[in-house]
Write a protein that holds these residues in place. Structure first.
Motif, PDB file in Angstrom:
ATOM      1  N   CYS A 132       9.771  -2.931  -6.338  1.00  0.00           N
ATOM      2  CA  CYS A 132       8.469  -3.104  -5.689  1.00  0.00           C
ATOM      3  C   CYS A 132       8.105  -4.589  -5.715  1.00  0.00           C
ATOM      4  O   CYS A 132       7.002  -4.983  -6.109  1.00  0.00           O
ATOM      5  CB  CYS A 132       7.385  -2.272  -6.360  1.00  0.00           C
ATOM      6  N   ASP A 155      12.355  -3.583  -2.367  1.00  0.00           N
ATOM      7  CA  ASP A 155      11.082  -3.055  -1.878  1.00  0.00           C
ATOM      8  C   ASP A 155      11.371  -2.108  -0.722  1.00  0.00           C
ATOM      9  O   ASP A 155      12.363  -2.271   0.001  1.00  0.00           O
ATOM     10  CB  ASP A 155      10.167  -4.199  -1.409  1.00  0.00           C
ATOM     11  N   GLY A 184      12.516   3.392  -3.810  1.00  0.00           N
ATOM     12  CA  GLY A 184      12.782   3.645  -5.220  1.00  0.00           C
ATOM     13  C   GLY A 184      13.890   2.753  -5.734  1.00  0.00           C
ATOM     14  O   GLY A 184      14.312   1.792  -5.088  1.00  0.00           O
ATOM     15  N   CYS A 197       8.844  -3.603 -12.964  1.00  0.00           N
ATOM     16  CA  CYS A 197       8.257  -2.814 -11.875  1.00  0.00           C
ATOM     17  C   CYS A 197       6.731  -2.805 -11.969  1.00  0.00           C
ATOM     18  O   CYS A 197       6.165  -2.356 -12.958  1.00  0.00           O
ATOM     19  CB  CYS A 197       8.784  -1.380 -11.913  1.00  0.00           C
ATOM     20  N   PRO A 199       4.491  -0.950  -9.778  1.00  0.00           N
ATOM     21  CA  PRO A 199       4.559   0.021  -8.682  1.00  0.00           C
ATOM     22  C   PRO A 199       3.174   0.365  -8.132  1.00  0.00           C
ATOM     23  O   PRO A 199       2.148  -0.040  -8.691  1.00  0.00           O
ATOM     24  CB  PRO A 199       5.149   1.239  -9.388  1.00  0.00           C
ATOM     25  N   TYR A 201       0.239   2.599  -8.289  1.00  0.00           N
ATOM     26  CA  TYR A 201      -0.171   3.503  -9.374  1.00  0.00           C
ATOM     27  C   TYR A 201      -1.651   3.887  -9.334  1.00  0.00           C
ATOM     28  O   TYR A 201      -2.141   4.581 -10.225  1.00  0.00           O
ATOM     29  CB  TYR A 201       0.138   2.881 -10.742  1.00  0.00           C
ATOM     30  N   GLY A 224      -0.729   5.383  -5.477  1.00  0.00           N
ATOM     31  CA  GLY A 224       0.291   6.077  -6.254  1.00  0.00           C
ATOM     32  C   GLY A 224       0.335   7.565  -6.021  1.00  0.00           C
ATOM     33  O   GLY A 224       0.863   8.320  -6.854  1.00  0.00           O
ATOM     34  N   PHE A 235       5.143   7.781  -7.776  1.00  0.00           N
ATOM     35  CA  PHE A 235       6.300   6.874  -7.771  1.00  0.00           C
ATOM     36  C   PHE A 235       6.905   6.769  -9.166  1.00  0.00           C
ATOM     37  O   PHE A 235       8.133   6.752  -9.322  1.00  0.00           O
ATOM     38  CB  PHE A 235       5.872   5.490  -7.276  1.00  0.00           C
ATOM     39  N   LEU A 239      10.711   7.293 -10.612  1.00  0.00           N
ATOM     40  CA  LEU A 239      11.360   6.132 -11.231  1.00  0.00           C
ATOM     41  C   LEU A 239      11.913   6.477 -12.606  1.00  0.00           C
ATOM     42  O   LEU A 239      13.065   6.136 -12.923  1.00  0.00           O
ATOM     43  CB  LEU A 239      10.360   4.980 -11.343  1.00  0.00           C
TER      44      LEU A 239
END
Length: 301
Positions: A132, A155, A184, A197, A199, A201, A224, A235, A239
């Motif tokens: 990301c 990304d 991912g 990461c 991400p 969220y 997220g 996500f 992950l």
């Protein structure tokens, strides 16, 4: 009007407009300093108190008008200031930004610069993944802090990777940072010693309450809940399932979750993590070893 007078007036206007901050500044005065100095082409670390510099520097009417236009644009559009200047700063490094990426502000940058990870990393750390990556800032900072590593910046968004390429070239790191588009964690057979990461969220309730400045950013980088959840962990669930297979035996995963600790712990109640110290506290960024991930029970739905 002097430089200091102009900054004070701009700060009052920004404050009265009820803007939201958090994209490089936390208050109206600091944002006014940033915008005024940038518009005048002055260094952002200009000492406004040195020898009464700010009190004595008189501005031309054309400069006052240009500043007024910029302040008006910040108020009318509610865009983050970095989208107006096309520049953001993170841990002393400058990055190009525009609406293709969120404004870089990850606390993982602090963790990297503080060398707090050194205790956990081995001498054989060679491959780093910045998942990301957005505008590539964390990948670049990792490459600066650890000059012997190779970094892959990944990304899902090709437009974000275009911006990352600008910054990688700008910092002269094209020979050490590679870019990859993927949804991912890359499943290419590569094994990483360190995964960073930041991400998406933000939980659904918080997404609905975001101020315009944050809504101006790409929602895919914040939301997220894109797999149908509401707790912001969609996500992250995927992950944590996928990461171990792409990690070396002693690898680490450094994950930012912002203000979502309660949702993270509810989703992964048995997972043992190490919380890392940042300027925002010790509940924003966490560290996971591969061994802990291998022992993870199925996350709560």
């Amino acid at each position: 009007m002097t430089l200091n007078d102009c900054i004070t007036q701009a700060a009052r206007q920004l404050d009265a407009a009820g803007l939201a901050f958090g994209h490089g500044t936390t208050n109206a005065f600091d944002e006014a300093v940033w915008l005024v100095l940038w518009r005048l082409g002055l260094p952002l670390d200009t000492d406004l108190s040195s020898d009464n510099f700010g009190k004595k520097m008189a501005l031309a009417q054309s400069e006052i008008d240009q500043i007024a236009t910029l302040i008006s644009e910040r108020i009318s559009t509610r865009k983050p200031a970095a989208y107006l200047t096309h520049e953001a700063w993170l841990q002393g490094l400058s990055f190009y930004v525009d609406e293709r990426v969120i404004v870089p502000r990850s606390l993982i940058a602090e963790v990297l610069m503080s060398e707090n990870l050194d205790y956990w990393l081995s001498d054989t750390t060679e491959r780093v993944l910045d998942l990301c990556t957005g505008n590539g800032s964390l990948a670049i900072i990792a490459a600066v802090v650890y000059p012997d590593v190779k970094v892959q910046a990944a990304d899902i968004c090709p437009k974000a990777l275009e911006v990352a390429r600008i910054n990688i070239d700008r910092h002269g790191l094209h020979d050490r940072i590679s870019l990859r588009q993927c949804d991912g964690i890359p499943k290419t057979g590569s094994h990483y010693d360190l995964i960073l990461c930041n991400p998406p969220y933000v939980n659904a309730q918080s997404m609905a309450k975001l101020p315009p400045e944050f809504c101006a950013e790409p929602p895919i980088a914040l939301n997220g809940n894109q797999a149908g959840g509401t707790d912001g962990m969609d996500f992250i669930r995927q992950l944590l399932r996928d990461a171990p297979a792409q990690m070396t035996q002693d690898a680490l995963l450094v994950l930012e979750i912002g203000n979502e600790r309660s949702h993270f712990e509810a989703a992964f109640p048995t997972l043992e993590v190490v919380w890392l110290e940042t300027s925002a506290g010790e509940d924003q960024v966490l560290l996971l070893t591969r061994n802990k991930l291998l022992g993870l029970d199925g996350p709560n739905p």
